[in-house]
Design a protein around this motif. Structure first.
Motif, mmCIF file in Angstrom:
data_model
loop_
_atom_site.group_PDB
_atom_site.id
_atom_site.type_symbol
_atom_site.label_atom_id
_atom_site.label_comp_id
_atom_site.label_asym_id
_atom_site.label_seq_id
_atom_site.Cartn_x
_atom_site.Cartn_y
_atom_site.Cartn_z
ATOM 1 N N ALA A 150 34.644 -11.352 -27.502
ATOM 2 C CA ALA A 150 35.378 -11.682 -28.719
ATOM 3 C C ALA A 150 34.518 -11.523 -29.954
ATOM 4 O O ALA A 150 35.010 -11.253 -31.041
ATOM 5 N N VAL A 151 33.215 -11.677 -29.817
ATOM 6 C CA VAL A 151 32.314 -11.534 -30.952
ATOM 7 C C VAL A 151 31.734 -10.133 -31.021
ATOM 8 O O VAL A 151 31.596 -9.551 -32.093
ATOM 9 N N MET A 152 31.427 -9.537 -29.863
ATOM 10 C CA MET A 152 30.586 -8.354 -29.846
ATOM 11 C C MET A 152 31.309 -7.046 -29.570
ATOM 12 O O MET A 152 30.753 -5.985 -29.800
ATOM 13 N N MET A 153 32.544 -7.079 -29.061
ATOM 14 C CA MET A 153 33.146 -5.827 -28.612
ATOM 15 C C MET A 153 33.512 -4.897 -29.749
ATOM 16 O O MET A 153 33.544 -3.692 -29.568
ATOM 17 N N GLY A 154 33.794 -5.430 -30.919
ATOM 18 C CA GLY A 154 34.134 -4.557 -32.036
ATOM 19 C C GLY A 154 35.575 -4.108 -32.022
ATOM 20 O O GLY A 154 36.093 -3.609 -33.014
ATOM 21 N N ASP A 167 37.286 -15.194 -21.141
ATOM 22 C CA ASP A 167 36.689 -14.598 -22.332
ATOM 23 C C ASP A 167 35.444 -13.813 -21.933
ATOM 24 O O ASP A 167 35.148 -13.632 -20.739
ATOM 25 N N GLY A 168 34.712 -13.323 -22.929
ATOM 26 C CA GLY A 168 33.567 -12.467 -22.647
ATOM 27 C C GLY A 168 32.414 -13.151 -21.955
ATOM 28 O O GLY A 168 31.563 -12.491 -21.361
ATOM 29 N N THR A 169 32.382 -14.488 -21.988
ATOM 30 C CA THR A 169 31.333 -15.211 -21.284
ATOM 31 C C THR A 169 31.761 -15.604 -19.880
ATOM 32 O O THR A 169 30.998 -16.231 -19.154
#
Length: 382
Positions: free
Chosen positions: A9-13, A351-353
């Motif tokens: 959610a923060v890093m994928m762009g 989520d991503g984590t």
């Protein structure tokens, strides 16, 4: 393996859920338009051997909690999807579904699931050429479908007819588009060779129709692809030894003539932005593992699920809007303590984590196999 925890959610762009598309000021009434994920579509294979037809599940995120609607195609159209529908794809205002046993592509209205047309691939492409449609991808007003006849059919999204076809390799499965500019876009096709070991990748240059075959001794049974420019990422199921142990399955990077395994031990993958998330659950295995690969930094890390592990993963997809990872699973049959191939499955969202963000498991049909998403817009005043 390095164990970095990465947040999609923060890093994928690619995440648009918290980003505005436009900012309008009309008589001091300021509004922001957002892209929102309206729902998830799950195509369920069913179980033809046991007489269980395939189905379409819709997870409606417009309600809280999400409303799960089972067998929506049959509910709306009064007919079954038949045996072993294999893929679902959303393009424009339509939903496309491959009916593998029926030799058709179902075309539905995205908003109400009403059938617009049922395209016969054998009628449009030929009895041998159009048999067993498998996977779908879309680009520039065309939907592309692979068939076990060894072809890719090109469906015009206005006429809803197959208007062109390309001869590729044996038993083609997944596809991906790549290229360095709009003028040199190519369609890449994973030719599985039915797992007989002679797999390959077909590259179709869309501007010329030229087809080239990419072969390498490390590519045995390719299933899915992700392409960035001229870099090709291939999920390959490898091969089975004499004891039915799966060997050399994983994600491979093809860079020119170089082929390198970047994720070891993977049987399912989904890609979004610079990330590839995988699970590994080969035939006969009692252990499951998950990984995430960062293509920008060439780093593979463990993807550690928390909150609700899966019993028997069988499908994976990433919502490009939220960055959430959707993982489908079979349930464990309480009578046998083994995964059930005849009972409804479920989908969990992480989520991503690896945090279990859906809080509940969404029930699906039997053998959930592919997941796609519907998106829309919301206007917020401020």
């Amino acid at each position: 393996m390095k164990k970095y925890l990465l947040s999609f959610a923060v890093m994928m762009g690619a995440t648009l859920f918290t980003g505005c598309l436009s900012d309008n000021d009309n008589n001091n009434n300021r509004t922001v338009d957002y892209v929102v994920t309206k729902g998830a579509l799950v195509i369920n294979n069913g179980n033809a051997y046991n007489g269980i037809d395939g189905s379409l599940t819709f997870i409606d995120f417009s309600t809280d909690p999400a409303n799960v609607q089972q067998d929506v195609y049959k509910t709306v159209n009064g007919a079954s999807l038949g045996g072993t529908p294999n893929d679902v794809y959303v393009y424009g205002d339509k939903i496309y579904i491959t009916g593998s046993d029926e030799n058709v592509v179902f075309v539905l209205n995205k908003n109400n699931f009403k059938q617009i047309k049922k395209i016969s691939t054998v009628a449009d492409m030929g009895e041998a050429e159009g048999v067993t449609p498998r996977h779908l991808k879309a680009y520039d007003g065309k939907v592309y479908v692979t068939t076990y006849g060894g072809y890719v059919g090109v469906i015009d999204t206005l006429s809803l007819n197959v208007t062109n076809m390309y001869k590729v390799g044996s038993a083609p499965e997944g596809m991906a588009f790549g290229g360095t500019s709009d003028a040199d876009v190519s369609l890449y096709v994973a030719n599985s060779d039915y797992g007989n070991g002679n797999g390959s990748i077909s590259k179709i240059a869309l501007n010329t129709g030229t087809i080239t075959e990419i072969k390498n001794e490390k590519i045995h049974n390719p299933q899915q692809l992700a392409v960035s420019g001229d870099l090709i990422y291939v999920l390959d199921w490898g091969y089975y030894d004499e004891n039915w142990n799966q060997k050399e399955a994983g994600v491979y990077l093809i860079n020119g003539t170089s082929v390198t395994q970047v994720v070891a031990d993977a049987t399912g993958m989904a890609a979004s932005g610079q990330y590839i998330v995988t699970y590994n659950y080969p035939y006969g295995s009692s252990t499951i593992s998950y990984s995430v690969y960062n293509a920008s930094y060439n780093i593979t890390a463990s993807y550690l699920l928390s909150g609700s592990p899966l019993a028997s993963p069988c499908a994976i997809s990433i919502d490009p809007n939220t960055g959430y990872v959707f993982l489908a699973s079979r349930v464990i049959d309480p009578d046998t303590s083994y995964p059930s191939y005849t009972m409804p499955g479920y989908v969990n969202v992480y989520d991503g984590t690896g945090e279990f963000v859906s809080k509940v498991s969404y029930t699906t049909g039997v053998e959930p196999h592919a997941i796609a998403f519907t998106h829309g817009y919301e206007t917020v005043k401020y």
